[in-house]
Design an enzyme around this catalytic site. Structure first.
Site, PDB file in Angstrom:
ATOM      1  N   TYR A   1       0.887  -1.132   0.082  1.00  0.00           N
ATOM      2  CA  TYR A   1      -0.033  -0.049   0.238  1.00  0.00           C
ATOM      3  C   TYR A   1       1.005   1.013  -0.050  1.00  0.00           C
ATOM      4  O   TYR A   1       1.743   1.403   0.759  1.00  0.00           O
ATOM      5  CB  TYR A   1      -0.938   0.053   1.156  1.00  0.00           C
ATOM      6  CG  TYR A   1      -1.909   1.110   1.237  1.00  0.00           C
ATOM      7  CD1 TYR A   1      -3.345   0.774   1.377  1.00  0.00           C
ATOM      8  CD2 TYR A   1      -1.731   2.597   1.548  1.00  0.00           C
ATOM      9  CE1 TYR A   1      -4.285   1.715   1.365  1.00  0.00           C
ATOM     10  CE2 TYR A   1      -2.524   3.349   1.673  1.00  0.00           C
ATOM     11  CZ  TYR A   1      -3.976   3.056   1.377  1.00  0.00           C
ATOM     12  OH  TYR A   1      -4.760   4.011   1.618  1.00  0.00           O
TER      13      TYR A   1
ATOM     14  N   ASP B   1      12.582   4.031   2.806  1.00  0.00           N
ATOM     15  CA  ASP B   1      13.279   5.409   3.773  1.00  0.00           C
ATOM     16  C   ASP B   1      12.204   5.668   4.737  1.00  0.00           C
ATOM     17  O   ASP B   1      12.684   6.435   5.680  1.00  0.00           O
ATOM     18  CB  ASP B   1      13.652   6.327   2.723  1.00  0.00           C
ATOM     19  CG  ASP B   1      12.782   6.914   1.984  1.00  0.00           C
ATOM     20  OD1 ASP B   1      12.169   6.100   0.899  1.00  0.00           O
ATOM     21  OD2 ASP B   1      12.579   8.158   1.936  1.00  0.00           O
TER      22      ASP B   1
ATOM     23  N   TYR C   1       1.935   5.281   6.872  1.00  0.00           N
ATOM     24  CA  TYR C   1       2.907   4.561   5.589  1.00  0.00           C
ATOM     25  C   TYR C   1       4.023   4.010   6.212  1.00  0.00           C
ATOM     26  O   TYR C   1       4.397   2.919   6.272  1.00  0.00           O
ATOM     27  CB  TYR C   1       2.823   5.249   4.493  1.00  0.00           C
ATOM     28  CG  TYR C   1       3.804   4.630   3.365  1.00  0.00           C
ATOM     29  CD1 TYR C   1       3.624   3.589   2.701  1.00  0.00           C
ATOM     30  CD2 TYR C   1       5.212   5.212   3.254  1.00  0.00           C
ATOM     31  CE1 TYR C   1       4.202   2.916   1.867  1.00  0.00           C
ATOM     32  CE2 TYR C   1       6.124   4.466   2.339  1.00  0.00           C
ATOM     33  CZ  TYR C   1       5.549   3.355   1.657  1.00  0.00           C
ATOM     34  OH  TYR C   1       6.435   2.712   0.833  1.00  0.00           O
TER      35      TYR C   1
END
Length: 297
Positions: free
Chosen positions: A60, A101, A124
């Protein structure tokens, strides 16, 4: 070597399929036969493909949308990744899992190394970090690859967005206070094939764990855009100027790390894999897109 890769339409999946390496077969698996929101499907689907190694690339990735859709982000990035890792462990297969990252807060002054403290500042990022932990716990035979600023000639990414906007705009405002390493999906795919081969041939614990995999060199988003437009101007004569703005001037739902630079020395030392300079790979991608205008839509 048979490589099963999750996510049929992702940038890395497409790049792996395009490689055409002798002796390497890439099998994309995705919906409907593999749905990460339905983990019970995963083991059977992977077993049917009879792979030698599995690349867990599906994720996602709608960073801003994840802020209001936390459940889906975690269901895919954590629970789905865990299901894939558990299935590979059950089948005694190595897994290569792609991470990001965004597991870092971006406050470090220099490039991040694998052992630096993590501290994601977005849903996220948190979901991807928990996915890393889930994969490592489910299958010891893993290589987790954190990458950043991924672009290619397919899918949705910054490079394609810049070229699309350049069709109708003569000036664009782009954030200049976020640092990172633009990374070509093609370069990621080539690295994955080398890493997969080593995982299959060498059982050394040093080759398992977390590794950083990003384009060589560093830049910011505004300079990245300028470089893209310099190639556009060279190839077509069209000129687009870039105005530097601060992150504060471009509010988004999710906070981005100000520093996304990843040090990839560990990967080079243990796997002998070095990523190309980002400029050369960017030029190749822009050139290809300009030669195939339909790809930019």
């Amino acid at each position: 070597m048979r490589i099963a890769v999750t996510g049929k339409s992702g940038q890395v999946t497409s790049a792996l399929q395009a490689l055409k390496v002798p002796g390497v077969e890439v099998i994309p698996v995705g919906r409907p036969e593999l749905d990460l929101l339905n983990p019970s499907m995963v083991s059977e689907t992977i077993a049917r493909t009879k792979p030698d190694v599995v690349v867990s690339a599906a994720a996602y990735t709608a960073v801003d949308k994840a802020e209001r859709d936390e459940a889906s982000a975690f269901a895919i990035n954590r629970d789905g990744a865990k299901a894939i890792a558990a299935a590979t462990a059950e089948l005694s297969l190595p897994i290569i899992h792609l991470s990001t990252d965004y597991v870092f807060d971006g406050d470090k002054s220099g490039p991040y190394i694998e052992s630096d403290p993590v501290g994601p500042v977005s849903v996220y990022g948190r979901s991807k970090l928990e996915g890393e932990h889930a994969v490592a716990a489910a299958n010891e035979n893993h290589a987790i690859l954190r990458t950043a600023w991924v672009y290619s000639t397919c899918g949705h990414n910054f490079l394609k967005t810049m070229l699309r906007l350049a069709q109708t705009r003569e000036e664009l405002s782009v954030v200049s206070d976020q640092l990172g390493c633009p990374t070509s999906a093609n370069d990621i795919a080539e690295a994955i094939v080398k890493i997969a081969a080593r995982l299959l041939s060498d059982s050394s614990p040093d080759l398992r764990g977390v590794f950083h995999l990003a384009g060589s060199g560093e830049t910011n988003w505004a300079e990245f855009a300028r470089y893209i437009f310099s190639i556009l101007e060279e190839k077509t004569g069209r000129r687009v100027t870039v105005k530097d703005i601060a992150t504060a001037d471009y509010p988004t739902a999710a906070k981005r790390p100000a520093n996304s630079r990843l040090c990839c020395d560990k990967l080079k030392r243990l796997y002998g894999v070095s990523m190309p300079e980002w400029q050369g790979s960017t030029q190749a991608a822009v050139t290809k897109l300009l030669e195939e205008p339909k790809e930019t839509t």
